[in-house]
Design a protein around this motif. Structure first.
Motif, PDB file in Angstrom:
ATOM      1  N   LEU A  86      40.784 -33.339  10.266  1.00 50.39           N
ATOM      2  CA  LEU A  86      42.612 -33.091  10.986  1.00 50.39           C
ATOM      3  C   LEU A  86      42.791 -34.321   9.780  1.00 50.39           C
ATOM      4  CD1 LEU A  86      42.061 -34.210  14.532  1.00 50.39           C
ATOM      5  CD2 LEU A  86      42.113 -32.294  13.424  1.00 50.39           C
ATOM      6  N   GLY A  87      41.898 -34.679   8.587  1.00 53.93           N
ATOM      7  CA  GLY A  87      42.198 -35.842   8.106  1.00 53.93           C
ATOM      8  C   GLY A  87      43.442 -35.252   6.828  1.00 53.93           C
ATOM      9  N   HIS A  88      44.207 -33.650   6.873  1.00 57.95           N
ATOM     10  CA  HIS A  88      45.194 -33.265   5.861  1.00 57.95           C
ATOM     11  C   HIS A  88      46.166 -33.083   6.224  1.00 57.95           C
ATOM     12  CE1 HIS A  88      43.603 -30.091   8.409  1.00 57.95           C
ATOM     13  NE2 HIS A  88      45.125 -28.796   7.947  1.00 57.95           N
ATOM     14  N   ILE A  89      46.474 -33.570   8.181  1.00 60.38           N
ATOM     15  CA  ILE A  89      47.499 -34.002   9.201  1.00 60.38           C
ATOM     16  C   ILE A  89      48.012 -34.659   9.530  1.00 60.38           C
ATOM     17  CG2 ILE A  89      48.206 -32.826  11.639  1.00 60.38           C
ATOM     18  CD1 ILE A  89      47.581 -30.183  10.984  1.00 60.38           C
ATOM     19  N   ALA A  90      46.509 -35.298   9.746  1.00 57.03           N
ATOM     20  CA  ALA A  90      46.486 -36.874  10.228  1.00 57.03           C
ATOM     21  C   ALA A  90      46.869 -38.426   9.147  1.00 57.03           C
ATOM     22  CB  ALA A  90      45.382 -37.383  10.925  1.00 57.03           C
ATOM     23  N   THR A  91      48.546 -38.428   9.334  1.00 58.62           N
ATOM     24  CA  THR A  91      48.327 -39.462   8.382  1.00 58.62           C
ATOM     25  C   THR A  91      47.978 -40.961   8.641  1.00 58.62           C
ATOM     26  OG1 THR A  91      50.971 -40.249   9.544  1.00 58.62           O
ATOM     27  CG2 THR A  91      50.481 -38.471   7.826  1.00 58.62           C
ATOM     28  N   TRP A  92      47.459 -41.176   9.514  1.00 58.45           N
ATOM     29  CA  TRP A  92      46.691 -43.025   9.560  1.00 58.45           C
ATOM     30  C   TRP A  92      45.631 -42.147  10.875  1.00 58.45           C
ATOM     31  CZ3 TRP A  92      45.772 -46.549   7.570  1.00 58.45           C
ATOM     32  CH2 TRP A  92      45.632 -47.519   7.687  1.00 58.45           C
ATOM     33  N   ALA A 126      48.931 -32.204  15.420  1.00 56.65           N
ATOM     34  CA  ALA A 126      47.599 -31.497  15.207  1.00 56.65           C
ATOM     35  C   ALA A 126      47.216 -30.272  16.632  1.00 56.65           C
ATOM     36  CB  ALA A 126      46.048 -31.887  14.906  1.00 56.65           C
ATOM     37  N   LEU A 127      47.153 -28.679  15.837  1.00 53.35           N
ATOM     38  CA  LEU A 127      46.474 -28.365  17.437  1.00 53.35           C
ATOM     39  C   LEU A 127      45.322 -27.868  16.427  1.00 53.35           C
ATOM     40  CD1 LEU A 127      46.507 -25.817  19.483  1.00 53.35           C
ATOM     41  CD2 LEU A 127      48.104 -24.565  17.880  1.00 53.35           C
ATOM     42  N   VAL A 128      44.326 -27.606  17.289  1.00 55.67           N
ATOM     43  CA  VAL A 128      42.692 -27.346  16.577  1.00 55.67           C
ATOM     44  C   VAL A 128      42.000 -25.801  18.180  1.00 55.67           C
ATOM     45  CG1 VAL A 128      40.653 -27.804  16.505  1.00 55.67           C
ATOM     46  CG2 VAL A 128      42.271 -29.510  16.246  1.00 55.67           C
ATOM     47  N   HIS A 129      42.180 -25.107  16.867  1.00 55.03           N
ATOM     48  CA  HIS A 129      41.816 -24.132  17.629  1.00 55.03           C
ATOM     49  C   HIS A 129      39.911 -23.398  17.706  1.00 55.03           C
ATOM     50  CE1 HIS A 129      45.750 -21.057  17.574  1.00 55.03           C
ATOM     51  NE2 HIS A 129      45.371 -22.080  16.888  1.00 55.03           N
ATOM     52  N   PRO A 130      40.120 -23.109  18.892  1.00 53.55           N
ATOM     53  CA  PRO A 130      38.581 -23.400  19.147  1.00 53.55           C
ATOM     54  C   PRO A 130      37.474 -23.072  17.906  1.00 53.55           C
ATOM     55  CG  PRO A 130      39.344 -21.645  21.243  1.00 53.55           C
ATOM     56  CD  PRO A 130      40.928 -22.344  20.293  1.00 53.55           C
ATOM     57  N   ASP A 131      38.174 -22.191  16.709  1.00 57.27           N
ATOM     58  CA  ASP A 131      37.076 -21.876  16.066  1.00 57.27           C
ATOM     59  C   ASP A 131      36.914 -23.153  14.943  1.00 57.27           C
ATOM     60  OD1 ASP A 131      39.637 -21.699  14.937  1.00 57.27           O
ATOM     61  OD2 ASP A 131      39.171 -19.391  14.182  1.00 57.27           O
ATOM     62  N   GLY A 132      38.223 -23.881  15.020  1.00 56.66           N
ATOM     63  CA  GLY A 132      38.155 -24.749  14.256  1.00 56.66           C
ATOM     64  C   GLY A 132      39.334 -24.727  13.458  1.00 56.66           C
ATOM     65  N   THR A 133      40.178 -24.321  13.782  1.00 55.40           N
ATOM     66  CA  THR A 133      41.376 -23.580  12.793  1.00 55.40           C
ATOM     67  C   THR A 133      42.341 -25.147  12.866  1.00 55.40           C
ATOM     68  OG1 THR A 133      41.003 -21.893  12.578  1.00 55.40           O
ATOM     69  CG2 THR A 133      42.837 -22.135  11.720  1.00 55.40           C
ATOM     70  N   VAL A 134      42.709 -26.016  11.785  1.00 57.24           N
ATOM     71  CA  VAL A 134      43.981 -26.785  12.123  1.00 57.24           C
ATOM     72  C   VAL A 134      44.957 -26.281  11.940  1.00 57.24           C
ATOM     73  CG1 VAL A 134      44.129 -29.104  12.137  1.00 57.24           C
ATOM     74  CG2 VAL A 134      42.203 -28.719  12.043  1.00 57.24           C
ATOM     75  N   VAL A 135      46.462 -26.657  12.372  1.00 55.23           N
ATOM     76  CA  VAL A 135      47.525 -26.137  12.173  1.00 55.23           C
ATOM     77  C   VAL A 135      48.181 -27.367  13.162  1.00 55.23           C
ATOM     78  CG1 VAL A 135      47.479 -23.513  12.278  1.00 55.23           C
ATOM     79  CG2 VAL A 135      47.612 -24.449  14.339  1.00 55.23           C
ATOM     80  N   VAL A 136      49.292 -26.863  12.328  1.00 58.51           N
ATOM     81  CA  VAL A 136      50.364 -28.305  13.105  1.00 58.51           C
ATOM     82  C   VAL A 136      50.809 -27.920  14.140  1.00 58.51           C
ATOM     83  CG1 VAL A 136      53.025 -30.267  12.504  1.00 58.51           C
ATOM     84  CG2 VAL A 136      50.812 -29.514  10.610  1.00 58.51           C
ATOM     85  N   ALA A 137      51.274 -28.564  15.588  1.00 61.07           N
ATOM     86  CA  ALA A 137      51.722 -28.029  16.560  1.00 61.07           C
ATOM     87  C   ALA A 137      53.020 -28.603  16.573  1.00 61.07           C
ATOM     88  CB  ALA A 137      50.992 -28.348  18.547  1.00 61.07           C
ATOM     89  N   ALA A 138      53.951 -29.459  16.039  1.00 59.62           N
ATOM     90  CA  ALA A 138      54.578 -30.351  15.893  1.00 59.62           C
ATOM     91  C   ALA A 138      54.522 -31.220  15.163  1.00 59.62           C
ATOM     92  CB  ALA A 138      54.562 -31.137  17.729  1.00 59.62           C
ATOM     93  N   THR A 139      56.463 -31.604  15.069  1.00 53.86           N
ATOM     94  CA  THR A 139      56.625 -32.679  13.600  1.00 53.86           C
ATOM     95  C   THR A 139      57.421 -33.749  14.288  1.00 53.86           C
ATOM     96  OG1 THR A 139      58.317 -31.093  12.769  1.00 53.86           O
ATOM     97  CG2 THR A 139      56.372 -30.853  11.436  1.00 53.86           C
TER      98      THR A 139
END
Length: 279
Positions: A86-92, A126-139
């Motif tokens: 999640l490091g590319h989405i989480a800033t802390w 972050a939204l993590v899909h069951p296969d481990g794919t990570v996208v931004v769910a809300a900003t």
């Protein structure tokens, strides 16, 4: 009003009811536990990066947030393994999480390392899909914290918004979050962990006022129960009939002090309206 269910913990957090048991992370003790009855706990797994949010994939495997290394881990039969970075989405540090019935995980983070009372960096969810794919769910969330899912919507605590608030989204079939709107604007209460009941109201743990509070959409306070001299950090409805409210409390959230004093406890109280569903 409250009974002590588990005592002698460092800093209990991320309470979930699953498969007939209460589960929680003892965050500063680096362990995830399952509760088998009052005072009876079983260690499930150690998480050196400090465990936070908990959830389960449809096949029953546990997902756990590893806070400090900003990863989502999965407990396979042969042990913990990485599920998503999640490091590319989480800033802390990452924190709380909710996982839906399809195994999609919504994971929040602190935004930055500033203490409460100072401006905070808005964070992405972050939204993590069951296969481990990570996208931004809300900003642009102001410390997305405790979250709950019910009736096709997600409610999340924005702990350090000014004023603090609960925010609601619709969940689309692909997991996308839409139609962001205010669920409740709060006053001095700082919402941390939350859960939904069968009437659509939210119970939230307020560490700033040492309470658990039940609020209806629109902001009407329906119930509030004091946790005394301990801050409330997480809550969940469970028990055989879904009418037991379990609350994670501690006298301090500071890691070194919490490990030394071990004031962390899980309290239990009965409520009239049950959980939305038991998993």
């Amino acid at each position: 009003m409250f009974e002590e269910h588990v005592t002698g913990l460092a800093f209990p957090e991320a309470a979930r009811w699953h498969d007939g048991h209460l589960w929680f992370s003892d965050m500063h003790d680096e362990r995830v536990f399952r509760v088998d009855g009052p005072g009876r706990v079983t260690e499930v797994v150690r998480v050196p990066g400090d465990p936070a949010g908990l959830g389960w994939l449809p096949d029953g495997r546990l997902l756990v947030v590893s806070m400090h290394d900003r990863r989502l881990l999965r407990l396979d039969p042969d042990g913990l393994t990485g599920h998503a970075d999640l490091g590319h989405i989480a800033t802390w540090h990452c924190n709380d999480m909710v996982v839906d019935a399809q195994g999609r995980a919504y994971v929040g983070n602190f935004g930055d390392g500033t203490p409460p009372g100072t401006p905070i960096t808005p964070a992405d969810l972050a939204l993590v899909h069951p296969d481990g794919t990570v996208v931004v769910a809300a900003t642009g969330l102001e410390f997305p914290n405790g979250a709950a899912i019910g009736d096709g919507t997600l409610v999340i605590a924005e702990t350090r918004a000014d004023p603090p608030r609960l925010t609601r989204f619709d969940i689309e079939p692909d997991g996308t979050l839409t139609s962001r709107r205010l669920f409740a604007s709060l006053g001095p209460e700082s919402p941390d962990g939350i859960c939904l009941d069968a009437e659509g109201a939210v119970w939230f743990a307020s560490w700033s006022t040492n309470e658990v509070i039940r609020v209806r959409e629109g902001g009407e306070i329906l119930d509030r129960r004091s946790t005394g001299d301990a801050g409330a950090y997480s809550c969940v409805l469970g028990g055989d009939d879904g009418r037991t409210l379990f609350v994670c409390v501690a006298a301090t959230w500071m890691p070194e002090e919490s490990r030394r004093t071990r004031t962390g406890r899980i309290l239990a109280t009965r409520v009239d309206v049950p959980a939305t569903h038991l998993r």
